[in-house]
Design an enzyme around this catalytic site. Structure first.
Site, PDB file in Angstrom:
ATOM      1  N   GLN A   1      22.070   3.557  -5.513  1.00 30.41           N
ATOM      2  CA  GLN A   1      22.435   4.439  -6.615  1.00 30.41           C
ATOM      3  C   GLN A   1      21.328   4.747  -7.599  1.00 30.41           C
ATOM      4  OE1 GLN A   1      23.998   1.600  -5.857  1.00 30.41           O
ATOM      5  NE2 GLN A   1      26.056   2.098  -5.216  1.00 30.41           N
TER       6      GLN A   1
ATOM      7  N   MET B   1      25.740  -3.028  -9.191  1.00 25.35           N
ATOM      8  CA  MET B   1      25.192  -1.724  -9.529  1.00 25.35           C
ATOM      9  C   MET B   1      26.248  -0.817 -10.151  1.00 25.35           C
ATOM     10  SD  MET B   1      22.096  -2.071  -8.872  1.00 25.35           S
ATOM     11  CE  MET B   1      21.369  -0.453  -8.968  1.00 25.35           C
TER      12      MET B   1
ATOM     13  N   ASN C   1      24.334  -0.762 -14.352  1.00 30.26           N
ATOM     14  CA  ASN C   1      24.784   0.016 -13.193  1.00 30.26           C
ATOM     15  C   ASN C   1      24.011   1.303 -12.993  1.00 30.26           C
ATOM     16  OD1 ASN C   1      26.271   2.648 -13.702  1.00 30.26           O
ATOM     17  ND2 ASN C   1      27.083   1.378 -15.333  1.00 30.26           N
ATOM     18  N   CYS C   2      24.116   1.765 -11.762  1.00 37.52           N
ATOM     19  CA  CYS C   2      23.651   3.091 -11.384  1.00 37.52           C
ATOM     20  C   CYS C   2      24.727   3.653 -10.482  1.00 37.52           C
ATOM     21  CB  CYS C   2      22.364   3.025 -10.594  1.00 37.52           C
ATOM     22  SG  CYS C   2      21.067   2.157 -11.432  1.00 37.52           S
ATOM     23  N   VAL C   3      25.697   4.312 -11.035  1.00 40.04           N
ATOM     24  CA  VAL C   3      26.814   4.827 -10.217  1.00 40.04           C
ATOM     25  C   VAL C   3      26.220   5.742  -9.180  1.00 40.04           C
ATOM     26  CG1 VAL C   3      29.043   5.920 -10.296  1.00 40.04           C
ATOM     27  CG2 VAL C   3      28.118   4.894 -12.350  1.00 40.04           C
TER      28      VAL C   3
END
Lengths: 427, 349
Positions: free
Chosen positions: A111, A208, A240-242
């Site tokens: 992501q 993440m 996070n990194c959607v």
């Protein structure tokens, strides 16, 4: 709760023999910063400085943070990570405006994002307009993914804290004060103006996909009340990194534009009562519980309307619509901020869930739209990642270094806090 | 000196042949402009010329759709046009349907730009607005004076291949295409403004009208599961290790089909997830958590199901458009139908 933000307008970031701020220039002693970041879990840490207009591509980007330091008042910035979860959001905080700390390194999941400092991609990310202190962090061999994510996240927090402390004794170039009162008093203020709240949905779907509130994994919270100014002191940080385009970086949280724009009209056109922070967990029971609590909390605040911002897409569309449906059912008006996955041709439906009550939507844009990014002479990080990150595909990277990707691969491109001017409309 | 050759399509009424009594007239053509075409010539840019007009009765067209379309296309093609303008049809239903059908067919077959004009409640508008540009007009020919300049303007843009603005800017009916634009204000400010309007009961424009969702009616239950062939299909991204088909982690452009012959259990050495929308750690440790091959083999052994189909299908649901998901579902469904599969277990994430 009252907070004065003192902005120090950063003219440049440069290496120096001593870490300090002189005349708006942030000087960094590289070695001292590296020593601060030492962590057995990280095999390699490198630091670079990039500026707007540079012919530089950064990939895969994990998080972006803004250096802020408490000058007066309780607690420390990033509470729960530093300073024992003391309540923040009051007193004075100095902000290094115009620069960020940005983490990049070998990919953890799928992501992470791309930031181009110039060229066609630059206009899609706000971080092409800031001076970025870039930390390249690579994990030690065999480090499990969860620890990899945590190690890089902590490096970002520590570096940001290190830089921010240089600003503790600097006189700000400008300052602005924000204030909201305890509930009973705030309710009594501004008679005749509509009372509104902000429902702040935070991504909490696992590795993440996590967010932290006062250091607590937001998966584990029940929806809770925050003063708007708490967020400005780093009460919410990103783990996070959607997809890069609609992940709220820590920088986005600290500069939450919904909070800023509601406060801008606080006492003029509306009465901003406060923030309800909620999560986006994966199971149906969790979704039902959190949306029920959110609606109850909003009702108990006695507001007439709310803005609800989503983080991510697909699965969280269900949380967004549940929140909307349940709050509207109480006779409270809702505005939703989301982004869209309407396909590369824009002809598909944009959300995974919907409801006729969701009749007031602001769009952050179609994340599936395709963009060509020119070759860049300098790359910080690992460019091969563009073929596997969300928004990339096999063949995305051409021999000459140019890239074809969906804009979902660009950090912050379709932000769902409404940070950008971009949006999608029907043509 | 005119360089862009325009053909104009009209019905019997605007073609000055007659009213309803002439509605069954077969297609024919005339050199130059006819009826509203003369006003259109005035409104069109100087380098555009109406070289011919094709006229057809509305009843004839709608009752002989295929034959009429063929004849009309042949007549239009005879003028070697660069652009077709049809109508405007205002709120005339059969005329609107004809304009839409002619434009769509000409665009597809003659590969030239087309434009027509209609009232937005004309059934032809709903039917064809996604395929072609339809200028929004009033509901009767009394609005001709307003409709002609708008039609001419769009025709000029299309003929020159200029970038098309938004429906509001250009005056055409929205075509259901979501396109990114840069607004004056950032999203949060737009949200606050919309909230204030909604609270005050003032009209506001949502930026995304909610779509109407499909609902799939469940099939009747399988009568005898112990004789049934069951297949596994997943949008959870479970693929053989290394992701041989390079299915994307988001916005999948394809699906994969993979052999399960002789496989009783998925493990971390042989299978993994390609999906970028959830924590992959647990699926990578044991892909049965998303694609339950181990349980299905057990049920097969116990005789609960007849057997597990030896091919499973996988794609990534993350960020994949509904239109693409539908396309893959139809393709997978066709294959499973041919394989005489009785039931499918669909797993996501």
């Amino acid at each position: 709760m009252q907070l004065e933000l003192g902005n120090i307008l950063v003219k440049d970031v440069q290496w120096g023999s001593r870490s300090e701020i002189r005349k708006g220039v942030v000087y960094v002693n590289r070695q001292e910063l590296l020593d601060t970041l030492k962590d057995d879990r990280l095999a390699r840490i490198d630091i670079d400085i990039v500026r707007p207009g540079d012919a530089v591509r950064i990939c895969p980007v994990k998080d972006v943070l803004e250096p802020r330091v408490k000058v007066e008042g309780k607690g420390q910035v990033f509470p729960g990570f530093f300073g024992n979860a003391e309540m923040v959001g009051s007193g004075k905080t100095n902000v290094l405006k115009g620069m960020t700390v940005l983490t990049v390194g070998k990919i953890v999941g799928f992501q992470e994002g791309i930031i181009d400092m110039s060229g066609s991609g630059a206009e899609y990310t706000p971080f092409s307009r800031t001076i970025n202190l870039v930390l390249l962090c690579d994990q030690a061999d065999g480090l499990p993914q969860h620890e990899h994510e945590e190690a890089v996240r902590m490096a970002g927090l520590k570096a940001t804290r290190y830089i921010s402390q240089l600003a503790a004794n600097v006189t700000p170039d400008e300052s602005v004060t924000f204030a909201t009162k305890p509930l009973a008093q705030q309710m009594a203020e501004f008679s005749g103006l509509p009372k509104v709240a902000y429902v702040y949905m935070l991504q909490t779907q696992g590795l993440m996909h996590d967010t932290y509130l006062y250091g607590l994994d937001v998966k584990k919270i029940l929806p809770t009340f925050l003063y708007p100014t708490e967020v400005m002191d780093g009460a919410v940080i990103s783990g996070n990194c959607v997809s890069a385009c609609d992940k709220n970086t820590t920088y986005h949280h600290m500069n939450n534009p919904v909070i800023a724009d509601l406060l801008a009209r606080h006492g003029q056109d509306l009465n901003f009562i406060g923030v309800v922070a909620t999560n986006e967990n994966v199971t149906l029971l969790d979704k039902e519980r959190s949306s029920n609590f959110t609606a109850k909390l909003v009702e108990s605040l006695g507001v007439e309307g709310v803005i609800i911002s989503e983080e991510g897409f697909g699965n969280p569309d269900a949380d967004l619509i549940m929140n909307c449906r349940k709050i509207e059912a109480l006779g409270i008006k809702t505005i939703l901020i989301t982004d869209e996955y309407a396909g590369r041709d824009g002809a598909s439906q944009s959300l995974a869930d919907g409801n006729p009550l969701a009749n007031a939507v602001v769009s952050g844009g179609n994340a599936n739209a395709v963009i060509e990014l020119p070759p860049m002479p300098k790359v910080i990080g690992y460019i091969d990642a563009v073929e596997i990150i969300a928004g990339g595909f096999d063949g995305a990277l051409k021999k000459d270094g140019s890239i074809t990707v969906e804009i979902q691969a660009i950090t912050g491109a379709t932000n769902e806090l409404g940070f950008n001017r971009m949006g999608a409309l029907e043509f | 000196m005119a360089s862009i050759r325009v053909v104009h399509y009209l019905n019997q009424f605007f073609g000055q042949i007659g009213g309803e009594e002439k509605a069954d007239i077969v297609p024919f053509s005339k050199e130059g402009p006819v009826g509203p075409g003369t006003a259109l010539v005035q409104a069109l840019d100087g380098d555009m010329e109406i070289v011919g007009t094709v006229i057809c009765g509305d009843t004839y067209f709608n009752e002989n759709l295929e034959a009429a379309t063929e004849k009309v296309i042949a007549l239009i093609a005879g003028f070697r046009p660069d652009l077709l303008i049809a109508g405007p049809a205002f709120n005339a239903g059969r005329y609107g349907m004809a304009c839409g059908a002619v434009c769509t067919a000409v665009q597809e077959r003659l590969k030239i730009p087309v434009v027509t004009g209609m009232y937005e409640e004309n059934p032809g508008a709903d039917m064809y607005k996604k395929q072609i540009y339809i200028v929004k007009t009033g509901n009767s020919a009394a609005q001709m004076r307003k409709a002609i300049p708008a039609l001419a303007r769009l025709a000029g843009k299309l003929a020159r291949g200029e970038v098309m603005g938004s429906p509001a800017e250009e005056g055409y009916l929205a075509r259901g295409i979501r396109r990114n634009v840069f607004h004056e204000q950032r999203g949060s400010a737009r949200a606050v403004a919309m909230l204030l309007k909604k609270l005050q009961g003032e009209p506001f424009d949502t930026e995304y009208p909610m779509p109407v969702f499909d609902r799939v009616t469940p099939r009747p239950a399988i009568k005898d599961l112990s004789k049934a062939k069951i297949a596994l299909v997943t949008s959870g991204g479970i693929v053989p290790k290394g992701n041989p088909d390079r299915i994307e982690s988001s916005s999948a452009s394809k699906f994969g089909r993979y052999d399960l012959s002789g496989i009783n259990d998925l493990d971390e050495n042989t299978f993994e997830t390609a999906h970028g929308g959830y924590d992959p750690v647990y699926a990578n440790q044991d892909a049965d958590r998303v694609l339950p091959v181990d349980v299905m083999r057990q049920l097969e052994k116990e005789g609960v199901i007849g057997r597990l189909h030896n091919i499973y299908y996988a794609t990534v649901g993350n960020g994949t458009s509904v239109a693409n998901a539908k396309k893959y579902a139809h393709a997978i469904g066709e294959e499973l139908k041919q394989e005489k599969v009785d039931g499918i277990i669909l797993t996501s994430t």
